[in-house]
Design an enzyme around this catalytic site. Sequence first.
Site, mmCIF file in Angstrom:
data_model
loop_
_atom_site.group_PDB
_atom_site.id
_atom_site.type_symbol
_atom_site.label_atom_id
_atom_site.label_comp_id
_atom_site.label_asym_id
_atom_site.label_seq_id
_atom_site.Cartn_x
_atom_site.Cartn_y
_atom_site.Cartn_z
ATOM 1 N N HIS A 274 0.812 -1.216 0.000
ATOM 2 C CA HIS A 274 0.000 0.000 0.000
ATOM 3 C C HIS A 274 0.848 1.270 0.000
ATOM 4 O O HIS A 274 1.604 1.530 0.929
ATOM 5 C CB HIS A 274 -0.922 -0.032 1.234
ATOM 6 C CG HIS A 274 -1.780 1.164 1.403
ATOM 7 N ND1 HIS A 274 -1.346 2.303 2.049
ATOM 8 C CD2 HIS A 274 -3.060 1.430 1.021
ATOM 9 C CE1 HIS A 274 -2.314 3.205 2.055
ATOM 10 N NE2 HIS A 274 -3.361 2.705 1.434
ATOM 11 N N ASP A 275 0.748 2.038 -1.072
ATOM 12 C CA ASP A 275 1.307 3.389 -1.174
ATOM 13 C C ASP A 275 2.799 3.469 -0.862
ATOM 14 O O ASP A 275 3.263 4.457 -0.286
ATOM 15 C CB ASP A 275 0.531 4.343 -0.259
ATOM 16 C CG ASP A 275 -0.864 4.637 -0.813
ATOM 17 O OD1 ASP A 275 -1.523 5.543 -0.279
ATOM 18 O OD2 ASP A 275 -1.291 3.958 -1.748
ATOM 19 N N LYS B 284 -4.849 4.965 -6.650
ATOM 20 C CA LYS B 284 -5.551 5.207 -5.393
ATOM 21 C C LYS B 284 -6.002 6.666 -5.343
ATOM 22 O O LYS B 284 -5.253 7.576 -5.685
ATOM 23 C CB LYS B 284 -4.615 4.900 -4.221
ATOM 24 C CG LYS B 284 -5.250 4.960 -2.850
ATOM 25 C CD LYS B 284 -4.449 4.100 -1.875
ATOM 26 C CE LYS B 284 -4.933 4.251 -0.462
ATOM 27 N NZ LYS B 284 -4.390 5.448 0.189
HETATM 28 O O1 LIG Z 1 -1.555 13.924 0.647
HETATM 29 C C1 LIG Z 1 -2.237 12.860 0.647
HETATM 30 O O2 LIG Z 1 -3.021 12.548 -0.275
HETATM 31 C C2 LIG Z 1 -2.079 11.922 1.784
HETATM 32 C C3 LIG Z 1 -1.369 12.246 2.870
HETATM 33 C C4 LIG Z 1 -1.215 11.309 3.965
HETATM 34 C C5 LIG Z 1 -1.883 10.139 3.950
HETATM 35 C C6 LIG Z 1 -3.016 10.038 3.030
HETATM 36 O O3 LIG Z 1 -3.494 8.792 2.859
HETATM 37 C C7 LIG Z 1 -2.702 10.601 1.673
HETATM 38 O O4 LIG Z 1 -3.892 10.586 0.922
HETATM 39 C C1 LIG Z 2 0.133 7.020 2.484
HETATM 40 C C2 LIG Z 2 -1.276 7.174 2.246
HETATM 41 O O1 LIG Z 2 -1.681 7.687 1.226
HETATM 42 C C3 LIG Z 2 -2.227 6.633 3.195
HETATM 43 O O2 LIG Z 2 -1.839 6.358 4.343
HETATM 44 O O3 LIG Z 2 -3.391 6.449 2.763
#
Ligand SMILES: O=C(O)C1=CC=C[C@H](O)[C@H]1O
Ligand SMILES: CC(=O)C(=O)O
Length: 270
Positions: free
Chosen positions: A36-37, A113
């Site tokens: 994930h990410d 995502k």
């Molecule tokens: O900037 C963003 O989109 C985010 C920052 C930190 C975690 C989140 O999931 C992510 O969407």
């Molecule tokens: C990293 C990120 O995008 C999240 O935690 O959803």
Amino acid sequence: MSIPTLDIYPLPTEAELPKPRVPWTFDPNRAALLIHDMQRYFLDFYGEEFGELVDNIAQLRKLDLPTFYTAQPPKQSPDERGLLSDRWGPGIQDREDIVAPLAPASSDVVLTKHRYSAFHRTDLAERLAAAGRDQLIITGVYAHIGITATALDAFSHGIETFVIADAIADFGRGRHVAALEHLSATCAVVTTLNRLLDSGFGLADVRAQVLALLDEPADDDENLIDAGLDSIRVMGLIEDWKERGHNVTFADLAADPTIRGFHAALEAAR
Ligand SMILES: O=C(O)C1=CC=C[C@H](O)[C@H]1O
Ligand SMILES: CC(=O)C(=O)O
């Protein structure tokens, strides 16, 4: 507004796992892996390589499960980002690629995502169903945000979720451990890399796998060669265990060709 500067930290250990609340057991034939990410943008906030995290996720690939990635697209417009902009600002602009040691293979699926949950506006649920996978192993960042949102969503989709405590990371160790407790209390089995890799390698698991190859039952200390286990079947066991991350040799098993001896050889190969 944006993600703060983060520090890497020692990932939680087996001793720190929360109490389990669900009876699910990992089955490599039912599970898929989600990375994930793990994009350079999100890892950059740690200021240095989060080696333990990346290495542990890489080890899970040994299980050779159907593997899915999520990655956020760069340079999204305010409309595309929706309320994310209010909380996190303009977000990812570049360095959107997955960190090199975890680069997706051609057989992996990379989902774009859009919000916290990997299920939001993706076909992850449909892909898992089509692959006959109703267990999801979740790894990546960040524990209290996207990992938690995705695990809760998986639960709502009827998917048994396993979050790997030492293959995820967060804004800090305290938040990480708190997220593990919340995940265990609401929607997931929280386990560790080693526990998952060892799943299916207990004495009872080895006994069941070996006895399935014999025409007659055998005791745990009975010589399996005398009981009819031929070398072709032994090589088959070795290949299966290798694919699941446990490398034992024919010589290891021949040293004590019993069910108990095979289990001991697997333990030593961890
Ligand atoms: O900037 C963003 O989109 C985010 C920052 C930190 C975690 C989140 O999931 C992510 O969407
Ligand atoms: C990293 C990120 O995008 C999240 O935690 O959803």
